[in-house]
Design an enzyme around this catalytic site. Sequence first.
Site, PDB file in Angstrom:
ATOM      1  CB  SER A 134      -0.464  -0.118   1.554  1.00 42.09           C
ATOM      2  OG  SER A 134      -1.767   1.005   1.559  1.00 42.09           O
ATOM      3  CE1 TYR A 175      -4.275  -1.864   4.979  1.00 42.94           C
ATOM      4  CE2 TYR A 175      -2.942   0.172   4.711  1.00 42.94           C
ATOM      5  CZ  TYR A 175      -3.672  -0.754   4.520  1.00 42.94           C
ATOM      6  OH  TYR A 175      -4.399  -1.385   2.988  1.00 42.94           O
TER       7      TYR A 175
HETATM    8  P1  NAD Z   1     -11.825  -6.621   0.415  1.00 46.04           P
HETATM    9  O1  NAD Z   1     -12.149  -6.171   1.153  1.00 46.04           O
HETATM   10  O2  NAD Z   1     -12.377  -5.763  -1.375  1.00 46.04           O
HETATM   11  O3  NAD Z   1     -10.438  -7.567  -0.372  1.00 46.04           O
HETATM   12  C1  NAD Z   1     -10.059  -8.437   0.696  1.00 46.04           C
HETATM   13  C2  NAD Z   1      -9.771  -9.513   0.838  1.00 46.04           C
HETATM   14  O4  NAD Z   1      -9.051 -10.751   1.494  1.00 46.04           O
HETATM   15  C3  NAD Z   1     -11.380 -10.174   0.624  1.00 46.04           C
HETATM   16  O5  NAD Z   1     -11.066 -11.546  -0.656  1.00 46.04           O
HETATM   17  C4  NAD Z   1     -11.474 -11.156   1.752  1.00 46.04           C
HETATM   18  O6  NAD Z   1     -12.055 -12.598   1.845  1.00 46.04           O
HETATM   19  C5  NAD Z   1     -10.150 -11.345   2.538  1.00 46.04           C
HETATM   20  N1  NAD Z   1      -9.490 -12.167   3.265  1.00 46.04           N
HETATM   21  C6  NAD Z   1      -9.954 -10.738   4.464  1.00 46.04           C
HETATM   22  N2  NAD Z   1      -9.662 -12.090   5.304  1.00 46.04           N
HETATM   23  C7  NAD Z   1      -9.306 -12.913   5.634  1.00 46.04           C
HETATM   24  C8  NAD Z   1      -8.927 -14.601   5.835  1.00 46.04           C
HETATM   25  N3  NAD Z   1      -8.462 -14.193   7.260  1.00 46.04           N
HETATM   26  N4  NAD Z   1      -8.606 -15.076   5.149  1.00 46.04           N
HETATM   27  C9  NAD Z   1      -8.644 -14.962   4.009  1.00 46.04           C
HETATM   28  N5  NAD Z   1      -9.440 -14.066   3.065  1.00 46.04           N
HETATM   29  C10 NAD Z   1      -9.486 -13.001   3.522  1.00 46.04           C
HETATM   30  O7  NAD Z   1     -10.067  -5.318  -0.248  1.00 46.04           O
HETATM   31  P2  NAD Z   1      -9.207  -5.151  -1.478  1.00 46.04           P
HETATM   32  O8  NAD Z   1      -9.621  -3.292  -1.270  1.00 46.04           O
HETATM   33  O9  NAD Z   1      -9.323  -5.290  -2.707  1.00 46.04           O
HETATM   34  O10 NAD Z   1      -7.745  -5.067  -0.513  1.00 46.04           O
HETATM   35  C11 NAD Z   1      -7.020  -6.145  -1.083  1.00 46.04           C
HETATM   36  C12 NAD Z   1      -5.440  -5.328  -0.311  1.00 46.04           C
HETATM   37  O11 NAD Z   1      -5.167  -4.304  -1.547  1.00 46.04           O
HETATM   38  C13 NAD Z   1      -5.630  -5.749   0.924  1.00 46.04           C
HETATM   39  O12 NAD Z   1      -3.984  -5.938   1.010  1.00 46.04           O
HETATM   40  C14 NAD Z   1      -5.639  -3.643   1.028  1.00 46.04           C
HETATM   41  O13 NAD Z   1      -4.707  -3.739   2.420  1.00 46.04           O
HETATM   42  C15 NAD Z   1      -5.072  -3.547  -0.556  1.00 46.04           C
HETATM   43  N6  NAD Z   1      -4.646  -1.914  -0.652  1.00 46.04           N
HETATM   44  C16 NAD Z   1      -6.347  -1.938  -0.060  1.00 46.04           C
HETATM   45  C17 NAD Z   1      -6.943  -0.066  -1.258  1.00 46.04           C
HETATM   46  C18 NAD Z   1      -7.752  -0.070  -0.907  1.00 46.04           C
HETATM   47  O14 NAD Z   1      -8.204   1.398  -1.190  1.00 46.04           O
HETATM   48  N7  NAD Z   1      -8.613  -0.373  -1.290  1.00 46.04           N
HETATM   49  C19 NAD Z   1      -5.443   0.874  -0.802  1.00 46.04           C
HETATM   50  C20 NAD Z   1      -4.106  -0.071  -1.153  1.00 46.04           C
HETATM   51  C21 NAD Z   1      -3.749  -0.811  -0.640  1.00 46.04           C
END
Ligand code: NAD
Length: 270
Positions: free
Chosen positions: A152, A165
């Site tokens: 991130s 985080y």
């Molecule tokens: P999201 O909530 O849409 O998806 C998260 C996924 O992780 C889901 O499929 C969920 O089922 C899975 N998950 C959660 N806990 C779990 C566990 N214990 N075991 C297995 N699976 C599990 O989130 P997102 O926004 O798509 O984020 C995905 C990644 O990208 C994360 O690591 C997040 O930190 C990173 N990220 C997101 C953003 C953003 O703005 N959305 C920005 C930077 C980084």
Amino acid sequence: MPDPILPGQTLLSGQAAIVTGSTSGIGMALADALAGAGCSVVLNGFGDAAAIERERADMAARHGVKVLYHGADMTKGDEIAAMVAFARSELGRLDILVNNAGVQFVAPVDEFPTEKWDQIIAINLTSAFLATRAALPIMKAQQHGRIVNIASAHGLVASPFKSAYVAAKHGVVGLTKTVALEVAQQGVTCTAICPGYVKTPLVEAQIADQAKARGISEDAVMRDVILAAQPTKKFVEFSELAGLLLYLVSDAGASVNGAALSIDGGWTAA
Ligand code: NAD
């Protein structure tokens, strides 16, 4: 020289991947992009079983590749190891591991619930170590592998109230560099993608809630609240993340190793 792509082949024909946390958001988009490039994929994550099965079957049918699902809880080392073994036994190899599963919790550090801290470190950091640990023997034996950690912008800079985080994502960047050095001569690379804000279902829900709470439009929430730190004032698109991932896992990306690559509209340039 990389092997040429022959007629009828695609960028990742014959390769196999695991994308953790791919039942939603970024992970689902990245899994779809890998499948679209001809790669077999193991999906992972929580959610409604019927919805996951629909998505799995649809992805397989649209791209004509094997798409499987494994429900490993990314807080559990034995389940993570079982998922990696499942990919190896069902797909015959493992070329790409995308460590993407992640959760968020926001609170001042002196009020941060310790169980939330433990959960975020487990899912956002330790799971990447455990999956990498399980996948590396397979990748080393193949002399081919790509580990891509979805960190991130918060792997590079901090924001208040996100102690767990930010600590986890900085840890992911450190893990990335260490693994990269260890495997550099074995055909394996390890890199981190550091996105700014991406409009996933999670973020979308926050937009509506904030608009209501503040009495301003959803556009204003996006521009002035959520995207305040992002100079473009635009979300990072799934297709942009997919483009970077496909580059990193391709032969062209073979020398990109140990890098934490920002894709954040300029956020971390400030
Ligand atoms: P999201 O909530 O849409 O998806 C998260 C996924 O992780 C889901 O499929 C969920 O089922 C899975 N998950 C959660 N806990 C779990 C566990 N214990 N075991 C297995 N699976 C599990 O989130 P997102 O926004 O798509 O984020 C995905 C990644 O990208 C994360 O690591 C997040 O930190 C990173 N990220 C997101 C953003 C953003 O703005 N959305 C920005 C930077 C980084």
